[in-house]
Scaffold this active site. Structure first.
Site, PDB file in Angstrom:
ATOM      1  N   PHE A 115       0.858  -1.178   0.000  1.00  0.00           N
ATOM      2  CA  PHE A 115       0.000   0.000   0.000  1.00  0.00           C
ATOM      3  C   PHE A 115       0.895   1.229   0.000  1.00  0.00           C
ATOM      4  CE2 PHE A 115      -2.332   3.558   1.696  1.00  0.00           C
ATOM      5  CZ  PHE A 115      -3.495   3.504   0.952  1.00  0.00           C
ATOM      6  N   ASP A 153       9.576   3.021   1.715  1.00  0.00           N
ATOM      7  CA  ASP A 153       8.375   3.806   2.018  1.00  0.00           C
ATOM      8  C   ASP A 153       8.119   3.708   3.524  1.00  0.00           C
ATOM      9  OD1 ASP A 153       5.859   4.804   2.475  1.00  0.00           O
ATOM     10  OD2 ASP A 153       4.928   3.874   0.728  1.00  0.00           O
ATOM     11  N   LYS A 178       2.783  11.594   6.733  1.00  0.00           N
ATOM     12  CA  LYS A 178       1.935  11.416   7.913  1.00  0.00           C
ATOM     13  C   LYS A 178       2.467  12.150   9.133  1.00  0.00           C
ATOM     14  CE  LYS A 178      -0.321   7.201   6.305  1.00  0.00           C
ATOM     15  NZ  LYS A 178      -1.523   7.878   5.824  1.00  0.00           N
TER      16      LYS A 178
END
Length: 406
Positions: A147, A232, A261
């Site tokens: 993801f 990531d 984030k």
């Protein structure tokens, strides 16, 4: 006389969303109105312990005083210039972020998906300019069940049909191999490979932690094969796993690091591509950009985030409280919990389907004052703010035990 304005209830607000908001989310039926630290409060004043932390965007809790102060101070000075001009906050942000990660250069963006898209562009440009891959033939190797976001390019290499179905045609140039499989990775990498892009821990898949040695193996393979290692760390980074970065658990330094984030402190969207100079140095004016990327407000908040992490306090808390989380989940194994995976303050918990789906368990916990989020099937994710106390964490585990036994 004018009739008094009626305060809208949670039910009112949920119904009001239905005709005017795109239905791309299926949120739990809670309407948050206020928050502080690890707690949120709904419209009616009911309090909930936040065990999701905005998918790690709220690593430092809601409205952390140092981050709020940095934002207020900057709001009184300057919020946006665009990158058409310099601003007085960006250099310090880039300097401190590069130092924190042990890399050289920073490309500031806004959202996690933008960071991934930017990393893809940079890797392809590096492949053509430095590695010498023939034009338009560069490939990037990714892992199944990944993801990395939901833009059209990113869903092109997703194996989640919910994210893909109905959004083609898809972008070529990606090879998908099983996660945690070095032999498959070795076979997939060839002379056209610009980069290997993986999550050090797969979050959306259920907090999937690779075998010990996998990340070091990816690092060795990419170095030997002459391609880039892109990590990531948008969810796993910035303290979540008990280290600043999840790759640090294997003493690995990637060529390119994707952050987001928590970098915005739960206040503004901030993301970044951080890389070695010879990699990010391939970009030239006009080849990539973002109006809001590196804006003064984002840079001020991002700098305050880095300053919090430089103390090591949050990494230590995640490691120490991660042991409390792991021990509590171990106690529940065989008692409604079929299995779990955890690292630091992050866990994927597989619930016995006979007890309920992940969504049903999340709704029951919500009614008990605990907010979590399901992922696939009967798996729920736990990722509380790193500011949570041991007592709060144990209360959440006690609530889960009660829900599983009810």
């Amino acid at each position: 006389m004018t009739a008094p304005t009626r305060t809208r209830t949670s039910d009112d607000l949920i119904r009001a969303e239905e005709p005017v908001l795109a239905h791309n989310y299926h949120p739990l039926p809670v309407v948050v109105a206020r928050a502080e630290g690890t707690w949120v409060e709904d419209v009616e004043g009911r309090r909930y312990l936040d065990m999701l932390a905005g998918y790690s965007a709220l690593n430092f809790g809601h409205r952390h005083p140092a981050l709020i102060e940095a934002a207020h101070r900057q709001l009184d000075q300057l919020t946006l210039t665009s990158r058409a001009f310099h601003n007085d906050r960006l250099a310090e942000f880039a300097e401190q972020l590069a130092e924190l990660t042990g890399l050289d250069m920073v490309l500031p963006m806004n959202t996690g998906a933008e960071a991934v898209e930017s990393g893809i562009k940079v890797a392809r440009k590096w492949a053509y300019d430095v590695k010498g891959v023939p034009a338009d033939r560069a490939t990037i190797v990714v892992a199944a069940e990944n993801f990395h976001g939901r833009t059209t390019t990113i869903v092109s290499f997703s194996t989640d049909e919910t994210a893909r179905a109905g959004f083609g045609p898809f972008t070529p140039g990606f090879k998908i191999v099983p996660y945690d499989d070095l032999a498959a990775l070795e076979e997939a990498v060839d002379e056209t490979t610009a980069a290997v892009l993986i999550e050090p821990i797969q979050g959306e898949a259920g907090v999937i932690i690779p075998s010990e040695g996998y990340l070091a193996g990816v690092r060795e393979l990419t170095r030997r094969k002459g391609c880039l290692f892109i990590a990531d760390e948008i969810q796993s980074g910035l303290g979540r796993t008990g280290r600043t970065l999840a790759v640090e658990h294997e003493d690995v330094v990637p060529d390119v690091l994707l952050l987001g984030k928590a970098l915005g402190g739960g206040i503004v969207p901030v993301s970044a591509v951080v890389a070695r100079r010879e990699v990010l140095g391939v970009l030239r004016p006009g080849e990539h950009g973002s109006t809001f990327g590196g804006n003064p407000l984002a840079a001020a908040v991002g700098t305050a985030v880095v300053e919090l992490l430089r103390t090591g306090e949050f990494q230590r808390r995640a490691a120490e409280l991660g042991a409390v989380l792991r021990d509590g989940l171990t106690e529940l194994a065989g008692r409604g919990v079929l299995g779990f995976r955890s690292r630091g303050l992050w866990a994927g918990v597989d619930i016995d389907p006979a007890i309920g789906t992940g969504r049903e368990i999340s709704e029951r916990l919500m009614r008990a004052g605990i907010l979590v989020k399901d992922t696939h099937g009967s798996t729920i994710r736990l990722a509380p703010p790193l500011t949570i106390t041991a007592e709060e964490l144990r209360s959440a585990l006690a609530a889960l035990e009660k829900v599983l036994g009810s």
